[in-house]
Design an enzyme around this catalytic site. Structure first.
Site, short mmCIF file in Angstrom:
data_model
loop_
_atom_site.label_atom_id
_atom_site.label_comp_id
_atom_site.label_asym_id
_atom_site.label_seq_id
_atom_site.Cartn_x
_atom_site.Cartn_y
_atom_site.Cartn_z
N ASP A 23 0.86 -1.19 0.00
CA ASP A 23 0.00 0.00 0.00
C ASP A 23 0.89 1.23 0.00
O ASP A 23 2.10 1.11 0.14
CB ASP A 23 -0.93 0.00 1.23
N ASP A 32 2.34 4.45 1.86
CA ASP A 32 2.47 4.90 3.24
C ASP A 32 1.60 6.16 3.42
O ASP A 32 1.10 6.73 2.45
CB ASP A 32 3.96 5.19 3.53
#
Ligand SMILES: [Zn+2]
Length: 291
Positions: A209, A211
Site C-alpha cells: 500500500d 504509506d
C-alpha cells in the site's frame, strides 16, 4: 564453494515454494539462540534450498523481536551461501504501486533496539556496507524479471524503521525527503548480519500500500482497506515467488562473490589478543581468519 540458496520470507512463500508437506524440517541451535522457526530444506529441481519463516509459525515475532542473529547464523550453519529475502513494505513513491516488486539497492537504517552485529564483544569488526545488497544477485534478479508481467523496479531505497507502529504524516514526508522509496521494518539488521556472515543477500520488497504521506480518501470502510492490502500482498507475493523460482537455477551456478570474503580486511583487532573463547564461539564466522 558450492552455492546453496536460503530464502527468508513469510509462511505463504514457504508453502508456495515447497508445498505444505514438503521440505525436511530441521531444528537448528546457535550461539545466539533459536531462529524464528525450524528451517525447511528441500531439493528444488535439483537445487538445495533452505527456507526460514522470518516471523515464525503463526507470525509470533514482531519486527523488533525477530531473532535476526540466530536466523542468519542458522542459515550459515546450514551451509547457505546466498540469501534471497522478501518482505512487505509501504510505498513512498507514486510510481511504486501496490503489487509491484522492488529489487532494493539501498537502505536507510532507523532501527535502534535490535542486536545488529555478531561481533559485539571481544573483537572489533567493521564490514563495508556501502552496497548493502549483493550486486551479483541483484543482477540475476533483474535479468530473470525481464519476462514477467508484474512491474519490477530495479532499484529502491528502503527506509527501515523500528515500528511496530507505522509512521506519522510528518515522518512519512521526511522519509520521502531523505530519498526513501519504501518503508519497512525488517531488512535491518538482516542485511548487515548476512554481510558479517559473508553471505550474498538481496531483497525483493513487496509494496502492499502507499504509506500515509499519500492521504487516502476518507476510509468509509477500514475492513475494505485491510482487504485491499491483503489482496495486494497476495498479488505481489505470487509475483515474488515467480521471481524467486526463476532466480534459483541461475543462482545455483553462481560464481564466487566478494560477499564471501567480506571479513578479509574487516577484523581490526590484533588477532593475538582476541580471547580464544570468543574465536571458538564464532568459529563458523571467523575461524578461517584465525587458523
Ligand atoms: Zn554476493
Amino acid at each position: 564453494m558450492q552455492p546453496k540458496i536460503g530464502i527468508i520470507g513469510g509462511t505463504g512463500l514457504g508453502d508456495a515454494l515447497f508445498g505444505r508437506e514438503q521440505g525436511r524440517r530441521i531444528e537448528v541451535d546457535t550461539p545466539f539462540g533459536r531462529p524464528s522457526s525450524a528451517l525447511a530444506q528441500a531439493d528444488w529441481n535439483g537445487v538445495e534450498v533452505v527456507f526460514l519463516n522470518r516471523h515464525g509459525e503463526g507470525h509470533v515475532h514482531n519486527p523488533s523481536s525477530v531473532p535476526y542473529r540466530a536466523n542468519i547464523f542458522a542459515m550459515k550453519k546450514m551451509g547457505v551461501t546466498t540469501i534471497l529475502a522478501s518482505g512487505a513494505t509501504g510505498s513512498l513513491r507514486d510510481e511504486i504501486e501496490p503489487g509491484h516488486l522492488v529489487i532494493c539497492d539501498q537502505v536507510i537504517d532507523k532501527t535502534h533496539r535490535r542486536a545488529n552485529t555478531f561481533f559485539d564483544s571481544g573483537l572489533a569488526v567493521h564490514v563495508e556496507m556501502a552496497e548493502p545488497f549483493c550486486e551479483r544477485v541483484r543482477k540475476v534478479l533483474m535479468e530473470v524479471s525481464a519476462g514477467m508481467r508484474t512491474v519490477v523496479h530495479h532499484s529502491g531505497t528502503y527506509v527501515c524503521m523500528e515500528g511496530p507502529q507505522f509512521s506519522t504524516w510528518a515522518e512519512s514526508n521526511m522519509h520521502r525527503g531523505w530519498g526513501g522509496d519504501l518503508i519497512g521494518m525488517t531488512v535491518m539488521p538482516e542485511a548487515r548480519l548476512a554481510r558479517e556472515a559473508q553471505m550474498c543477500y538481496a531483497l525483493i520488497a513487496l509494496p502492499t500500500d502507499y504509506d500515509c504521506w499519500r492521504r487516502s480518501k476518507p476510509a468509509a470502510d477500514k475492513g475494505g482497506l485491510l482487504k485491499e492490502i491483503i489482496a495486494n500482498l497476495n498479488r505481489a507475493g505470487e509475483a515474488a515467488i515467480e521471481l524467486i523460482k526463476a532466480a534459483i537455477p541461475a543462482l545455483a551456478s553462481h560464481p564466487p562473490c566478494p560477499c564471501h570474503q567480506a571479513l578479509e580486511l574487516a577484523i581490526w583487532s590484533d588477532k593475538s589478543k582476541v580471547d580464544p573463547e570468543v574465536v571458538k564461539r564464532l568459529d563458523l564466522l571467523i575461524g578461517r581468519y584465525f587458523a
